[in-house]
Structures are given as C-alpha cells and as structure tokens.
Scaffold this motif. Structure first.
Motif, mmCIF file in Angstrom:
data_model
loop_
_atom_site.group_PDB
_atom_site.id
_atom_site.type_symbol
_atom_site.label_atom_id
_atom_site.label_comp_id
_atom_site.label_asym_id
_atom_site.label_seq_id
_atom_site.Cartn_x
_atom_site.Cartn_y
_atom_site.Cartn_z
ATOM 1 N N VAL A 106 0.458 -1.267 0.084
ATOM 2 C CA VAL A 106 0.157 0.192 0.190
ATOM 3 C C VAL A 106 1.067 1.435 0.412
ATOM 4 N N TRP A 107 2.141 1.193 1.144
ATOM 5 C CA TRP A 107 2.738 2.630 0.832
ATOM 6 C C TRP A 107 3.607 2.761 -0.180
ATOM 7 N N SER A 108 3.992 1.495 -1.396
ATOM 8 C CA SER A 108 4.360 1.606 -2.452
ATOM 9 C C SER A 108 3.591 1.974 -3.431
ATOM 10 N N ALA A 109 2.676 2.391 -3.111
ATOM 11 C CA ALA A 109 1.321 2.846 -4.405
ATOM 12 C C ALA A 109 0.915 4.147 -4.571
ATOM 13 N N ASP A 110 0.277 4.887 -5.869
ATOM 14 C CA ASP A 110 -0.263 6.373 -5.569
ATOM 15 C C ASP A 110 -1.243 5.765 -6.405
ATOM 16 N N ALA A 111 -2.314 4.252 -6.071
ATOM 17 C CA ALA A 111 -3.062 4.089 -6.127
ATOM 18 C C ALA A 111 -3.688 2.835 -5.401
ATOM 19 N N VAL A 112 -4.472 2.815 -5.220
ATOM 20 C CA VAL A 112 -4.809 0.820 -5.049
ATOM 21 C C VAL A 112 -6.547 0.772 -4.872
ATOM 22 N N ILE A 113 -6.163 -0.448 -5.794
ATOM 23 C CA ILE A 113 -7.373 -1.297 -6.758
ATOM 24 C C ILE A 113 -7.843 -2.703 -5.529
#
Length: 173
Positions: A106-113
């Motif tokens: 999660v902390w590595s992402a610019d958005a989460v699906i």
C-alpha cells in the motif's frame, strides 16, 4: 566513486512510473479473476507499474493481464523466498514479513484497487485509507459500513467494472 560533478542528479532521467497496487484474495471467484486480469491489461496499456502480493488468485490474474500487455508487475511476497510467486511477475520482492507486507504494498502505491474481498484485502483497503493521500477503489469487494448500515468512508470509490476501477485509480496520474 564518481566525483560530485559526474554523479547523475536524482531529478534527472525519466520520471518514475505511476504505481497502482492491486489487492485481492488468493481464493477468488472466476469473475473476480477475470476482472483482475482486465484491470492488469488496462493498467499496463496506461503505462502503469502494477504492484501486488505476487501470489495466486487476484494477484496472479492481475499479473497475467499486465504481462500480456507488456506491463511491469512487482510482487511483494510475504515469506522468506519466492515459493508460490506468480510466474508473470517482472520483479519479486521477498520480505519475510508475513501479512505485514500489506503495508509495503500500500505504501509503495500511488493508488490502490481492491478486487474481491478477504481479511487481507480489507487490511490493505484500511491501510490505504489510513494513509489518506491515494485513491482507493473497490471492485466486487466488501463495503465498509457502520453499525447503522451506512458507508463509513466516502473516500473509497465502489465501482462496477474494471474500466471504472482503472479510471478512478488513475484520476491523479
């Protein structure tokens, strides 16, 4: 070591790719696997780097979809080695963190699906919302409601199609 004048500037070179985490259960339905595969295809076509848990189910489906379109897929594995990793990963990160690896995803992402629902997927949605600065999209997954049955968090976009999930996730790309 290069002298300071010969070192590349951290601001030079190509920009970092937009990164979208796709989360979901390892034991998913066929429909959820198909949706995750399509999400992977769409993200790869958009030039996005996909981050996932790197295992089976939704993780394998999104990796397969992205790789089928020439995309890059990073798998963040929970164990001490690559056992059980999807063959469609471009990069495998071994963490030996167990479920705590969900925070890394999660902390590595610019958005989460999130596609589908499980306790691990719910933890990733919760961590992403706690972070507060990234779009969070749920496709065919659990809705977070209070004891009155009303949605608790207006910051989660609940969508009905892979196309809408990707559109919502990329709104700030």
């Amino acid at each position: 070591m290069l002298p300071p004048s010969a070192r590349p500037s951290p601001l030079s070179g190509p920009e970092r790719s937009f990164q979208v985490a796709v989360c979901g259960p390892r034991n998913c339905t066929d429909e959820q696997a198909e949706a995750a595969h399509r999400v992977g295809e769409l993200l790869a076509r958009a030039g996005v780097t996909v981050i996932c848990g790197g295992g089976t189910g939704v993780m394998a489906a999104v990796a397969s979809g992205a790789r089928a379109q020439g995309g890059t897929v990073v798998g963040i594995r929970p164990g001490p080695d690559t056992t059980g990793a999807s063959p469609d990963l471009s990069v495998t990160i071994v963490t030996n963190l167990g479920e705590a690896r969900n925070a890394v995803i999660v902390w590595s992402a610019d958005a989460v699906i999130a596609v589908g629902g499980s306790w691990g997927t719910l933890s990733e949605v919760a961590l992403a919302r706690r972070r507060g600065e990234v779009p969070v999209v749920v496709l065919d997954g659990w809705h977070v409601v209070g004891k009155d049955g009303e949605l608790v968090d207006a910051g989660i976009a609940y969508v009905d199609s892979p196309e809408e999930a990707v559109r919502q996730a990329l709104q700030n790309a």
